[in-house]
Motif scaffolding. Structure first.
Motif, PDB file in Angstrom:
ATOM      1  N   LYS A  14       0.820  -1.234   0.114  1.00  0.00           N
ATOM      2  CA  LYS A  14       0.118   0.083  -0.013  1.00  0.00           C
ATOM      3  C   LYS A  14       0.915   1.219  -0.121  1.00  0.00           C
ATOM      4  O   LYS A  14       1.773   1.303   1.020  1.00  0.00           O
ATOM      5  N   ILE A  15       0.498   2.115  -1.144  1.00  0.00           N
ATOM      6  CA  ILE A  15       1.295   3.444  -1.013  1.00  0.00           C
ATOM      7  C   ILE A  15       0.508   4.574  -0.658  1.00  0.00           C
ATOM      8  O   ILE A  15      -0.371   4.752  -1.110  1.00  0.00           O
ATOM      9  N   GLU A  16       0.864   4.972   0.665  1.00  0.00           N
ATOM     10  CA  GLU A  16       0.126   5.836   1.257  1.00  0.00           C
ATOM     11  C   GLU A  16       0.315   7.572   0.761  1.00  0.00           C
ATOM     12  O   GLU A  16       1.420   7.933   0.258  1.00  0.00           O
ATOM     13  N   ASP A  23       2.856  16.118   0.272  1.00  0.00           N
ATOM     14  CA  ASP A  23       3.245  16.715   1.390  1.00  0.00           C
ATOM     15  C   ASP A  23       2.521  16.393   2.379  1.00  0.00           C
ATOM     16  O   ASP A  23       1.198  16.260   2.412  1.00  0.00           O
ATOM     17  N   GLU A  24       3.088  15.440   3.754  1.00  0.00           N
ATOM     18  CA  GLU A  24       2.226  15.182   4.729  1.00  0.00           C
ATOM     19  C   GLU A  24       1.393  16.478   5.551  1.00  0.00           C
ATOM     20  O   GLU A  24       0.282  16.057   5.954  1.00  0.00           O
ATOM     21  N   SER A  77       1.229  18.246  -3.856  1.00  0.00           N
ATOM     22  CA  SER A  77       1.400  17.049  -4.606  1.00  0.00           C
ATOM     23  C   SER A  77       2.883  17.368  -5.093  1.00  0.00           C
ATOM     24  O   SER A  77       3.012  18.351  -5.868  1.00  0.00           O
ATOM     25  N   ASP A  78       4.008  17.160  -4.402  1.00  0.00           N
ATOM     26  CA  ASP A  78       5.435  17.578  -4.738  1.00  0.00           C
ATOM     27  C   ASP A  78       6.387  16.747  -5.273  1.00  0.00           C
ATOM     28  O   ASP A  78       7.530  16.724  -5.756  1.00  0.00           O
ATOM     29  N   LYS A  79       5.914  15.349  -5.249  1.00  0.00           N
ATOM     30  CA  LYS A  79       6.903  14.327  -5.149  1.00  0.00           C
ATOM     31  C   LYS A  79       6.505  13.250  -6.359  1.00  0.00           C
ATOM     32  O   LYS A  79       5.325  12.564  -6.042  1.00  0.00           O
ATOM     33  N   PRO A  94      -2.922  23.186   3.844  1.00  0.00           N
ATOM     34  CA  PRO A  94      -3.122  22.663   2.403  1.00  0.00           C
ATOM     35  C   PRO A  94      -3.353  23.846   1.531  1.00  0.00           C
ATOM     36  O   PRO A  94      -4.271  24.603   1.594  1.00  0.00           O
ATOM     37  N   LEU A  95      -2.758  23.738   0.402  1.00  0.00           N
ATOM     38  CA  LEU A  95      -2.912  24.669  -0.712  1.00  0.00           C
ATOM     39  C   LEU A  95      -2.615  26.049  -0.772  1.00  0.00           C
ATOM     40  O   LEU A  95      -2.491  26.995  -1.968  1.00  0.00           O
ATOM     41  N   THR A  96      -2.223  26.539   0.468  1.00  0.00           N
ATOM     42  CA  THR A  96      -1.905  27.995   0.496  1.00  0.00           C
ATOM     43  C   THR A  96      -1.071  28.493  -0.434  1.00  0.00           C
ATOM     44  O   THR A  96      -0.851  29.282  -1.041  1.00  0.00           O
TER      45      THR A  96
END
Length: 689
Positions: free
Chosen positions: A173-175, A196-197, A202-204, A580-582
């Protein structure tokens, strides 16, 4: 006293002053403590708000149930999508009666072949209060499917792989992924995007090899600029894997041949501030939609696979001031172009041999038409969708060779009472305070008299260049049939009238978005469509920001307002780069670390501008797990409104304790919230059946 007459007092939130200082300006936030979702006091307060809302609307509970059944009754329960063919299989998504979730199926080569169930989401969702399947991707040899699950509603998907031969789901499982993934042509390499946690950016981009542990996945690309998001996909030609990286105003792509997944990605064109582009592959060339050289409404260019830098791009469709180029679809023999002119969608068809260039004809005054699912590169047919405010949506196949149109499916409106000839739609134009003409799409039941007494629901969004096209809704019929007029205001900040329409409704021109909506409201009143006693406004997310601002500026224009998942604490949120998203939003709203943007944001931020005054009746909705607009923004806003407002109008706050930004996950569960919203509106009009 009977239970139905028990009056519960509105919850009054405790005040704990927190000083927020920036640019030598101090803001006092008395409700900052609500930011901690782990604090039981926060959960208790949200539950108290739900209890209060339920008590105030208790007399509408039967009506809400009736509205829910009425809306559900128009929807075909045992429904299925129009089949599409991809790599030798026909794919169909279907719903079965009495079940909330879709079933994904396929048939080999012909529609008469035995049905193979890929995913039954009803079975998969059994143990979850929220369930969402996303990003299904079939391997090139048709033997495996990657898929992703979100069971919290924060859009953090867990990626897995299923064997379509044995039905086995591999244990890895890829979280914390975006949910989407794409296969290389070797059938064993999968590319995907992680978040990013903390910020959920979405960065990687990672590379996963089949039958190896996810912990050994290789990082391929890391987007270090926190104003950018990254993603990965395969071109329709199946020749290239593409890594994209984009911010609001800037794009960058990397390409790698899908046959060589262990090779090195090559930068297509390095990022340059305010250079936007997207790419599609055909034969030995790439086709680029770009704003290069001040092409505000975008143009189409072409370059070879080898020399991809911008100095090698040549015009295919030059920039046109009056026409917005939105998208393209490439087929073996045809280029299809999605355009927008004077607010209306157009579909242009151009043959590669240069012999044909024409538009499909649409004959409505206001409508929505768009490219559908067209995965087959070699197809002789274009699939597109069409609907209007009065016309149910249709999926249509257009044959390039014969010019014949075949309606593959028209949305059924069950219940036996719907007749599109009973409704009228048109487009009207208001004049904004700066002289600009602002279009509105409007629909109502025929026979309505324009006497200023009609209830009107005015809806809008107005941000990110996102356009709310005039679309058909079976749900909306429950308002229209009870005498409501429904209006979509195409205000600046969207892209309805082209890219400049967007540019003139963001950053330091954002106020145009709000004043356009208000000027549309005034027009509806002046033209006797309605009056302030019967005018209602609704918007969600950034449209919720719109709602918050208009009731600070002109609360007297509206009898009621619905703000769904509203972005209302603009300054505080945009100063917190852990939310998130800022950081990716700086090009939309501005970076408040710069004083000019801070001051401008503060001038319209709904939370910062609540003052003692009379406000309309207000219903606010949110989800506890919302990752896009955190629950605490509307929670704090409601608390401040309740503290300062000087009227006795309703102020209701409904929190879905299981859901996020998109609301409930079941097919019909979301209708319960719509029934709540409609009951709120209709009750204000004295309509209870």
């Amino acid at each position: 006293m009977s239970e139905s007459t028990i009056v519960i007092n509105p919850p009054i939130a405790k005040k704990i002053a927190k000083s927020l200082e920036k640019h030598n300006d101090i803001r006092i936030d008395n409700y900052f403590w609500m930011n901690d979702r782990e604090d039981q006091n926060v959960i208790d307060h949200l539950n108290a708000e739900n209890t209060y809302t339920k008590s105030v609307l208790k007399h509408t509970e039967t009506f809400q149930k009736d509205l829910f059944e009425e809306m559900k009754g128009r929807i075909k329960e045992d429904d299925s999508s129009v089949p599409y063919k991809l790599n030798g299989y026909w794919y169909v998504t279907k719903f079965e009666k009495g079940k909330d979730y879709p079933i994904y199926t396929r048939k080999k080569e012909t529609l008469e072949a035995p049905e193979e169930i890929i995913f039954d989401c009803n079975e998969m969702a059994k143990d979850h209060a929220y369930f969402k399947l996303g990003g299904v991707s079939i391997s090139p040899d048709n033997t495996m499917a990657s898929f992703a699950l979100d069971t919290v509603s924060r859009r953090q998907y867990t990626l897995q792989i299923k064997s379509l031969k044995t039905g086995e789901v591999f244990p890895d499982k890829i979280e914390n992924t975006t949910g989407s993934s794409t296969w290389a042509n070797d059938n064993k390499t999968l590319f995907y995007t992680k978040k990013d946690e903390v910020t959920l950016r979405s960065d990687k981009i990672y590379k996963h090899k089949l039958y190896t542990e996810a912990s050994k996945d290789i990082l391929i690309f890391n987007e270090t600029d926190d104003t950018f998001n990254s993603f990965v996909y395969k071109t329709k030609s199946k020749k290239y894997i593409v890594i994209g990286s984009s911010s609001t105003l800037t794009s960058e792509y990397r390409i790698l041949k899908a046959d060589t997944p262990d090779g090195e990605f090559k930068v297509f064109q390095e990022r340059e501030r305010e250079l936007e582009y997207s790419i599609a592959h055909y034969k030995d060339s790439f086709y680029i939609i770009t704003n290069k050289d001040d092409a505000t409404n975008f143009k189409l260019q072409k370059t070879s696979e080898i020399n991809t830098a911008k100095e090698n791009w040549n015009d295919v469709l030059p920039h046109r001031k009056e026409v917005l180029l939105e998208d393209i679809e490439i087929f073996k023999d045809y280029l299809v172009v999605s355009e927008r002119e004077n607010g209306l969608n157009k579909i242009r068809i151009i043959s590669w041999n240069g012999e044909e260039d024409y538009h499909l004809a649409f004959d409505n005054e206001t409508y929505t038409a768009g490219l559908g699912n067209n995965p087959d590169f070699n197809s002789n047919e274009l699939r597109y969708g069409y609907n209007s405010l009065t016309t149910p949506s249709s999926v249509i196949d257009y044959n390039f060779k014969t010019k014949a149109k075949t309606v593959k499916k028209e949305q059924e409106v069950l219940g036996g009472e719907f007749n599109k000839n009973n409704y009228e739609s048109k487009r009207i134009w208001a004049t904004a305070r700066d002289g600009v003409k602002v279009p509105m799409s409007i629909v109502y039941k025929k026979g309505i008299e324009l006497n200023g007494k009609n209830p009107v629901l005015q809806y809008s969004y107005g941000s990110y260049g996102s356009t709310i096209d005039p679309y058909f809704s079976t749900i909306r019929l429950s308002l229209l049939d009870r005498g409501f007029i429904y209006v979509i205001s195409h205000i600046r900040g969207g892209e309805y009238l082209g890219r400049e329409w967007y540019e003139n409704g963001k950053l330091l021109t954002k106020m145009n978005t709000f004043t356009d909506f208000i000027d549309c409201s005034n027009f509806l009143i002046e033209e006797n469509y309605t009056s302030p006693q019967h005018l209602y406004a609704m918007g969600g997310s950034a449209g919720g920001l719109l709602m918050g601002t208009i009731i600070n500026l002109n609360p007297e224009l509206y009898n009621g307002v619905i703000a769904a998942v509203p972005f209302v604490d603009v300054v505080t949120t945009m100063l917190d780069d852990t939310i998130p998203l800022t950081t990716g939003e700086y090009d939309e709203w501005g970076n408040p670390n710069d004083k000019k943007y801070y001051d401008y944001m503060k001038s319209y931020s709904p939370y910062d501008n609540v003052t003692p005054k009379n406000y309309p009746n207000i219903l606010v909705t949110t989800g506890l797990h919302d990752s896009q607009v955190q629950y605490f923004e509307p929670a704090k806003w409601v608390a401040k409104l309740r503290e300062l407002k000087t009227d006795t109008n309703k102020l209701l706050f409904y929190v879905d304790m299981e859901a996020g930004h998109g609301g409930a996950s079941g097919r019909f569960e979301s209708l319960k919230e719509v029934a709540l919203e409609y009951a709120f509106l209709l009750d204000l009009e004295g309509i209870n059946c």
